[in-house]
Design an enzyme around this catalytic site. Structure first.
Site, short mmCIF file in Angstrom:
data_model
loop_
_atom_site.label_atom_id
_atom_site.label_comp_id
_atom_site.label_asym_id
_atom_site.label_seq_id
_atom_site.Cartn_x
_atom_site.Cartn_y
_atom_site.Cartn_z
N TRP A 324 7.39 -3.09 -0.24
CA TRP A 324 5.58 -2.29 0.28
C TRP A 324 5.42 -3.64 1.75
O TRP A 324 5.03 -3.22 2.98
CB TRP A 324 5.17 -3.20 -0.52
N HIS A 325 6.35 -4.55 2.07
CA HIS A 325 6.42 -5.55 2.88
C HIS A 325 7.28 -4.72 3.86
O HIS A 325 6.23 -5.45 5.19
CB HIS A 325 7.26 -7.14 2.79
N GLY A 326 7.68 -4.63 4.47
CA GLY A 326 8.03 -3.55 5.79
C GLY A 326 9.26 -2.52 5.24
O GLY A 326 10.44 -2.41 4.86
#
Lengths: 469, 314
Positions: A324-326
């Protein structure tokens, strides 16, 4: 239009002035326009993505309500919402990453793939508003809430500018009722908002941006040239940079929302005082960790199945949380390490629970912080090679280069006062404890914050880290 | 309105004390401003320096640059060598505020030299690596507002040199508040007291970071618009301009585009960085010359500049 820019505060002053003179419906319409202006100031073309999510999820939720008896159609409608939102997220955030990874894999297998470089621009805050709007349709599907009957109110829920681009990820059950009922800013909200804004700006502009000077310098050096001390200084500085950066943003979002009469959830609770990984995730990015718990971990089975199933659920949740973060393998590894750590800690829960007392707690907090810092190394590294290269620096001796001495000085001077203050907040067990001390003590505290903002903000400002997510 | 008073009223005393505290700091900085930095003392005297030079007898040379020329040139030595060589009295003055570039030079030359009619016989611009390119970071905006821009130049600054709302806001704040404007002087002095070696080491970690304007532009700026404005203004005033590339160690050559511009619109370029290769020990901090380097540079500059000046029309 960043929270740490004068442009934002001029924009907010205008919004606040207009807001005072309007009735409830007028306030909501004006906030919706302001939110679109705010988002459009980055790239107006990406407003279309927010509009698509808004229209689809509003319509899906209404239909879910109409088709209350047809489970098949309800599942189909939910699938439509998930496909639309995750499809947008997938194309704009992950497609380039997957194409690139596929090209590397095929090359390693001896093929000569000629896959195009897509160069897709990542829309600001897409992960945040996608998760926010998904929670709405899922809650309506689960019959936990009724669908919103006013499309403009729902549009404001999706695009509410204080928390649009970097959270907190608000649940519809919390924010929508506040949108739909008339608001009066209470004096306590003004007081708490003032604290949130001042302390949030301090954490971003003074703590995070000064840490960024040290971090960016150390992480830009060839890993072979770094000593163990250099590497550790870089990692510890990053731990406080990302905390200051993201907590700062969340606080400002809370403060701005409070001045508009809204209550936005707390996103952090002194996370570095956590004594276990579970506790860390109850204190760090709370809106994401609770989202992952409610919409991923528990639907997967949570801890209701066998031990192996529980560990599997933890691993999947944290892997996807990392992703989700990257779109980078470093985030996948970061999530995997957290998942493994949560599982391991769960397995050892019987042993650690026996270990009590203040000394045991202090050691638990210390160890937890060290492990969190190890995971930050993956989070900050540009790629997996750099991350492992930085681990390799641990074997490069303990020389303290002049730059590291400077880094240690900068970290201590800026972080220590913050830690002392947060120890006090932790002991009071009240995030807004400062708003309950005598006014002259609060005035002294605010004076120090403002003076630090004027004199000790970093020479060059940085963007908020979480904008890229 | 009464509702607003009721809401904000809960923190009136708190806010008032913070504002009073800031006013106290403002007064303290205004009273102690000169003690904060020798550079501020120099900046306050720029008008006087230019005026004194304009009144002086003989051939008047005004050097404009930053600390490179401030530390690198021995004015009295240059005066005496040139006077002997040219057989006329020579006066040399330096305007050299720290960390400045064409943006500040344009306004301070305009304000203190051309506007009051304090024209020298020759204006010498001394520069180091990258100094002649357009730069407009936060620091430059604060210094423009606090020191270099006169009230009648404010319109031009906003029209030409302040990009974006934030730069304008910073300019206004720095114009109003000395405490805000001098933040880049207060910060290193205070931090140097608590972090040993801060002033020497901090530039090393700041060196590679792009300025705010460069971040906005998405790349390092390589324009020469400001340099062209200085040359155009000097041309209108009839003041010849000469450029001196300061010794700055190996690895730097004057940008060909800048060199072309200089040669087309000025008396010329004395590239003492190329002609005077100095060993690293002459640069104790990696940038500025030491005493020996200063003497060598001054002598070399005198011998290079004398033939040029002797060919200048009366």
């Amino acid at each position: 239009m960043l929270f740490n820019s004068y442009e934002f505060w001029a924009f907010f002053a205008i919004v606040l002035l207009l807001y005072q003179g309007l009735g409830h419906r007028g306030q909501n319409r004006m906030l919706l326009i302001a939110s679109y202006v705010f988002y459009g100031s980055w790239d107006w073309r990406f407003l279309s993505l927010i509009l698509v999510s808004t229209v689809v999820d509003y319509w899906v939720a209404r239909r879910l309500s109409d088709e209350a008896d047809d489970e098949g159609r309800r599942r189909l409608l939910l699938t439509l919402s998930l496909a639309t939102n995750l499809g947008i997220l997938g194309v704009f955030k992950y497609l380039g990453f997957f194409v690139e990874s596929a090209a590397v894999l095929l090359t390693n297998l001896g093929f000569q793939p000629n896959l195009p470089s897509l160069g897709i621009v990542l829309p600001v805050g897409i992960s945040f508003y996608t998760f926010q709007t998904l929670s709405y349709t899922i809650d309506v599907y689960r019959r936990k809430m009724a669908p919103c009957d006013d499309p403009l109110d729902f549009a404001l829920y999706v695009a509410f500018f204080p928390q649009l681009v970097a959270g907190p990820i608000e649940r519809a059950s919390h924010l929508l009722p506040q949108i739909r009922t008339p608001r009066r800013v209470a004096p306590s909200q003004f007081r708490e908002g003032l604290y949130c804004i001042l302390y949030g700006l301090f954490k971003k502009v003074v703590i995070a941006d000064n840490m960024a000077l040290v971090v960016d310098h150390i992480f830009s050096q060839p890993t072979g040239s770094l000593s163990a001390v250099d590497m550790l200084v870089g990692v510890y500085a990053f731990a406080f940079q990302i905390y200051g950066d993201f907590h700062g943003y969340s606080l400002i979002a809370q403060g701005v929302a409070r001045w508009l009469g809204f209550d936005v959830m707390d996103n952090f609770r002194q996370p570095y005082f956590a004594g276990s990984p579970q506790e860390f995730w109850r204190r760090w990015h709370i809106s994401l960790s609770t989202w992952l718990r409610d919409y991923l971990y528990i639907p997967l089975g949570g801890s209701r199945g066998s031990v192996v199933q529980t560990y599997r659920n933890l691993a999947i949740t944290m892997l996807l949380g990392g992703l989700w973060h990257g779109a980078n393998w470093t985030f996948v590894i970061w999530g995997a390490v957290h998942g493994s750590w949560l599982s391991l800690h769960r397995a050892m829960a019987g042993i650690t629970a026996l270990w009590r007392g203040w000394l045991a707690q202090a050691i638990k907090v210390f160890v937890t912080f060290q492990i969190v810092c190890v995971t930050w190394l993956f989070f900050r590294a540009e790629n997996v090679q750099q991350a492992f290269g930085l681990f390799g620096a641990l074997g490069n001796g303990a020389d303290v280069a002049p730059i590291s001495r400077l880094g240690i000085g900068i970290v201590l001077v800026f972080v220590l006062p913050m830690v002392v203050y947060e120890v006090w907040v932790e002991r009071r067990d009240d995030l807004f404890a400062i708003t309950r001390v005598p006014w002259y003590l609060r005035a002294l505290f605010y004076f120090c914050l403002v003076l630090a903002l004027v004199w000790f903000s970093a020479p060059t400002a940085s963007e908020f880290i979480y904008f890229q997510f | 309105m009464s509702r607003l008073r009721e809401v904000v009223g809960v923190e009136t005393r708190t806010i008032l004390v913070v504002v009073l505290g800031l006013l106290f700091v403002e007064v303290a900085v205004r009273l102690a401003g000169e003690r904060l930095s020798g550079d501020v003392v120099h900046i306050e005297k720029i008008g006087e320096i230019a005026g004194d030079l304009a009144q002086a007898e003989g051939f008047r040379i005004l050097f404009v640059g930053n600390s490179l020329i401030g530390d690198g040139l021995d004015s009295e030595r240059l005066e005496s060598i040139l006077a002997e060589s040219l057989r006329i009295p020579v006066r040399v003055a330096k305007i050299r505020p720290d960390g400045t570039s064409p943006l500040e030079w344009y306004y301070l030359i305009d304000r203190h030299v051309f506007d009051p009619g304090a024209r020298p016989d020759v204006l010498v611009i001394a520069f180091g690596p990258g100094h002649l390119f357009d730069r407009s970071g936060n620091q430059a905006v604060l210094r423009l507002a606090a020191h270099h821009v006169a009230w009648d130049q404010v319109g031009e600054v906003f029209a030409e040199d302040l990009e974006g709302f934030d730069a304008g806001a910073q300019f206004v704040l720095a114009r109003v508040s000395r405490a805000y404007a001098l933040r880049d002087r207060v910060q290193p002095r205070v931090l140097d007291q608590v972090i040993p070696g801060y002033q020497d080491l901090a530039p090393l970690i700041l060196r590679d970071r792009p300025t705010g304007a460069e971040v906005d532009a998405g790349q390092e700026q390589r324009g020469t618009r400001l340099l062209e404005r200085i040359l155009g203004r000097a041309q209108r005033e009839g003041v010849p301009v000469l450029f001196v590339a300061m010794p700055s160690g190996p690895g730097w050559v004057v940008d060909p585009g800048v060199e072309r511009l200089i040669r087309e619109h000025s008396l010329g370029l004395l590239d003492l960085n190329e002609e005077l290769p100095l060993p690293p020990e002459r640069f104790p901090d990696g940038q500025h010359l030491d005493d020996v380097g200063r003497r060598i540079f001054t002598d070399s500059l005198a011998s290079s500049i004398a033939p040029l000046l002797s060919r200048m029309p009366e």
